[in-house]
Design an enzyme around this catalytic site. Structure first.
Site, mmCIF file in Angstrom:
data_model
loop_
_atom_site.group_PDB
_atom_site.id
_atom_site.type_symbol
_atom_site.label_atom_id
_atom_site.label_comp_id
_atom_site.label_asym_id
_atom_site.label_seq_id
_atom_site.Cartn_x
_atom_site.Cartn_y
_atom_site.Cartn_z
ATOM 1 N N SER A 16 0.810 -1.227 0.000
ATOM 2 C CA SER A 16 0.000 0.000 0.000
ATOM 3 C C SER A 16 0.838 1.270 0.000
ATOM 4 C CB SER A 16 -0.921 0.003 1.230
ATOM 5 O OG SER A 16 -0.159 -0.063 2.428
ATOM 6 N N ALA A 18 3.355 3.950 -2.643
ATOM 7 C CA ALA A 18 3.081 4.712 -3.863
ATOM 8 C C ALA A 18 2.749 3.799 -5.037
ATOM 9 C CB ALA A 18 4.290 5.593 -4.199
ATOM 10 N N TYR A 48 8.255 7.798 4.260
ATOM 11 C CA TYR A 48 9.490 8.356 4.812
ATOM 12 C C TYR A 48 10.396 8.965 3.746
ATOM 13 C CZ TYR A 48 7.916 5.813 8.885
ATOM 14 O OH TYR A 48 7.163 5.354 9.921
ATOM 15 N N GLN A 50 11.972 11.583 1.594
ATOM 16 C CA GLN A 50 12.041 13.018 1.852
ATOM 17 C C GLN A 50 12.270 13.833 0.580
ATOM 18 O OE1 GLN A 50 15.138 13.462 4.786
ATOM 19 N NE2 GLN A 50 13.995 12.407 6.375
ATOM 20 N N GLU A 121 19.738 16.868 -6.808
ATOM 21 C CA GLU A 121 20.331 15.881 -5.914
ATOM 22 C C GLU A 121 21.505 15.190 -6.602
ATOM 23 O OE1 GLU A 121 17.219 13.324 -4.548
ATOM 24 O OE2 GLU A 121 16.282 14.885 -3.341
ATOM 25 N N ASP A 218 9.146 -9.260 1.483
ATOM 26 C CA ASP A 218 8.088 -10.264 1.345
ATOM 27 C C ASP A 218 7.781 -10.618 -0.110
ATOM 28 O OD1 ASP A 218 7.858 -10.087 4.117
ATOM 29 O OD2 ASP A 218 6.305 -8.555 3.994
ATOM 30 N N HIS A 239 22.081 4.489 2.000
ATOM 31 C CA HIS A 239 21.982 5.944 1.968
ATOM 32 C C HIS A 239 23.114 6.512 2.819
ATOM 33 C CE1 HIS A 239 20.514 10.017 2.205
ATOM 34 N NE2 HIS A 239 19.588 9.729 1.311
ATOM 35 N N ARG A 285 25.321 8.074 -4.719
ATOM 36 C CA ARG A 285 25.260 7.584 -3.344
ATOM 37 C C ARG A 285 26.290 6.503 -3.031
ATOM 38 N NH1 ARG A 285 18.652 7.240 -2.525
ATOM 39 N NH2 ARG A 285 18.340 9.484 -2.333
ATOM 40 N N HIS A 346 19.210 1.300 2.557
ATOM 41 C CA HIS A 346 18.142 2.212 2.147
ATOM 42 C C HIS A 346 17.265 1.696 1.012
ATOM 43 C CE1 HIS A 346 16.115 6.000 1.521
ATOM 44 N NE2 HIS A 346 16.567 6.110 0.291
ATOM 45 N N GLU A 370 9.760 -0.960 -5.714
ATOM 46 C CA GLU A 370 11.054 -1.436 -5.234
ATOM 47 C C GLU A 370 11.164 -2.953 -5.258
ATOM 48 O OE1 GLU A 370 14.087 -0.750 -1.419
ATOM 49 O OE2 GLU A 370 12.154 0.274 -1.484
ATOM 50 N N ARG A 381 20.979 3.129 -7.796
ATOM 51 C CA ARG A 381 19.821 3.986 -8.091
ATOM 52 C C ARG A 381 20.181 5.454 -7.910
ATOM 53 N NH1 ARG A 381 16.062 6.735 -5.268
ATOM 54 N NH2 ARG A 381 16.548 5.827 -3.230
#
Length: 534
Positions: A16, A18, A48, A50, A121, A218, A239, A285, A346, A370, A381
């Site tokens: 549940s 995005a 979460y 950001q 970014e 899962d 991250h 990253r 992350h 994901e 990524r």
């Protein structure tokens, strides 16, 4: 044997965030949709997130540039077709989110018109990140939850785990899933014409992670047990900047802060990123995380520091209100002092193999977000491509399902769940102990820097845990913790085996025994048919 509760729907969406909610809303005008949420509907990795979502909105930017940046960050392992497809559909996906009511930040231009504020970014050559201050994921999740709750064709089941997919005997077609009702503590069954996995990643396999507790791999584990191939599981993104504080576990410090001028510093206040990469704090990253890991180990430091205090006070509060408030709650004023940070697991770049319609190897089974391997991310990524992938491929999956729906048959009668030979566990400590052991050895042996010896040790421990957990699962009734542990140890083995197959260092996978990249490299693909199942 007592008959279990049964559900019937056109499309079962497991997850549940995005990806799952976007897909549900795209389908619901034409299909009966059921959404399974392991926790509360708003909980999950999306909440979460950001930084924001990447899409070309600036007239000086281009799709070609977005594609090129993604390919560079992916370190030569991206699927160029998937990258091109995602970048081309990015603006359309963002326009859809805007139509749903997501409040991306805007500003008034000199001519009086309103424009979206775009930030930059790591890895991006242009400002192309749409955001809602520093809480974009929360804005997206809350908006989508509000929309699905209003739709009469969407049935929401909160606090349910998916246990396993139900497929035909030949494992070529999916017909539904067994699900665990956490509140009633019973197994139920869902029959569906189509099933979509939108369960997120597997970063909870590591001791330190920025992800919420529900990120236990899962969907990847269920798809693997059902017969689907997985790819690139060795590429786990750490991250670079998670808040290091005993009173604030699992709190991410967005990459956008570095995009707006924050510096990474050693404990003595000196910068170190220019020593590692000409892009300094705006390097991808994997490079930043390895640099931090190297400096921490070299200096024996518990953390490094992210400093934005040289920026204007009001600028910091306007752009990073969530981080400011969180840090202030533990006694840190980011307008005056640096933030102690460490890397944390992350994002899972690999996953269940899908095509551009989000179809897996099994008919009627899709994977979005994901949990899936689309080829977009390659070996690393790029920032703010994750939520983008969720929406773009949710739309792709929905379009394909709607094209198939008119002639899709109803599923056959499904077998009942048999727990006649199991009992309630009287040793929950076994789960707790195995859980901690798994996450500890994955952090120590399969983390930011790896070696063949570490990987071999990890595989040996994972195989022992597989045997122990399989025996436990066979004798006792299921529970939330047992189901998550069963899935995590399965995913851990897939990560380890994938890492052992890659005889080079590339992107997020760094092996001291193979420090250089090979001239030619391909994705790591694992097939259940070729590995002995525990």
């Amino acid at each position: 044997m007592t008959l279990q509760k049964e559900y019937l729907c056109d499309v079962l969406i497991i997850g549940s965030g995005a990806a799952g909610l976007s897909m549900a809303l795209q389908l619901a005008d034409h299909a009966k949709v059921m959404v399974l949420s392991k926790g509360a509907l708003r909980e999950g990795s999306t909440l979460y997130a950001q930084g924001g979502i990447a899409a070309v909105f600036d007239e000086n930017d281009s799709i070609a540039s977005h594609v090129n940046d993604t390919l560079i960050a992916g370190a030569g392992l991206c699927d160029e077709t998937a990258v091109q497809y995602t970048a081309e559909h990015a603006r359309e996906a963002m326009q859809w989110l805007i139509q749903q009511g997501v409040p991306f930040d805007q500003y008034q231009d000199q001519d009086g018109s309103m424009k979206y504020h775009l930030t930059r970014e790591g890895g991006h050559s242009h400002r192309r990140i749409l955001h809602a201050a520093d809480a974009t994921g929360q804005a997206v999740q809350i908006t989508l939850v509000d929309q699905v709750k209003r739709h009469p064709n969407i049935q929401l089941l909160e606090h349910y785990n998916a246990i396993d997919l139900i497929s035909a005997a030949d494992k070529k077609r999916c017909h539904g899933a067994y699900i665990w009702n956490q509140q009633q503590r019973r197994v139920e069954v869902v029959s569906a014409r189509f099933v979509a996995l939108a369960t997120g990643g597997a970063s909870k396999v590591y001791l330190y992670t920025s992800n919420p507790d529900v990120a236990s791999g899962d969907g990847i584990a269920m798809a693997w047990r059902a017969g689907c191939r997985v790819a690139n599981m060795e590429f786990n993104q750490f991250h670079p900047t998670s808040l290091y504080h005993p009173d604030a576990p699992n709190f991410l410090i967005t990459e956008a802060m570095r995009g707006e001028g924050a510096y990474l510093k050693r404990p003595d206040g000196s910068r170190f990123m220019p020593d590692f990469d000409e892009r300094a704090e705006l390097a991808p990253r994997d490079i930043v995380a390895r640099a931090i890991d190297y400096e921490m180990k070299r200096l024996g430091a518990n953390c490094v520091y992210l400093d934005i205090s040289h920026q204007d006070h009001d600028f910091i509060l306007e752009h990073f209100p969530t981080i400011y408030a969180k840090c202030l709650s533990v006694g840190l004023d980011i307008t005056k002092e640096p933030i102690p940070v460490v890397p944390a697991a992350h994002y899972t770049c690999g996953g269940v193999m899908v095509n551009l319609n989000s179809q897996t190897d099994i008919a009627n089974l899709y994977a979005v977000g994901e949990v899936a391997y689309t080829g977009l991310h390659g070996a690393n990524r790029m920032a703010s491509n994750s939520l983008l992938e969720c929406v773009v491929f949710a739309q792709a999956a929905a379009r394909h399902i709607l094209s198939e729906l008119p002639h899709a048959p109803m599923p056959p009668p499904l077998p009942q769940w048999d727990e006649s030979r199991v009992s309630d566990s009287d040793e929950e400590i076994v789960i707790t102990h195995n859980w901690h052991e798994l996450r500890l050895f994955m952090w120590d042996y399969v983390g930011i820097v790896r070696t063949d010896k570490r990987l071999q040790r990890a595989l040996h421990r994972a195989e022992l845990l597989q045997q122990e957990i399989h025996e436990y699962y066979s004798h006792f009734k299921v529970s939330n913790n047992l189901l998550e542990l069963r899935n995590l140890v399965m995913v851990a083995e897939l990560i380890i085996r994938s890492a052992m197959q890659r005889k080079e260092s590339r992107g997020l996978h760094y092996n001291l025994d193979y420090p250089n990249a090979l001239p030619d490299s391909t994705p790591t693909i694992l097939n259940p048919a070729s590995l002995i199942q525990q």
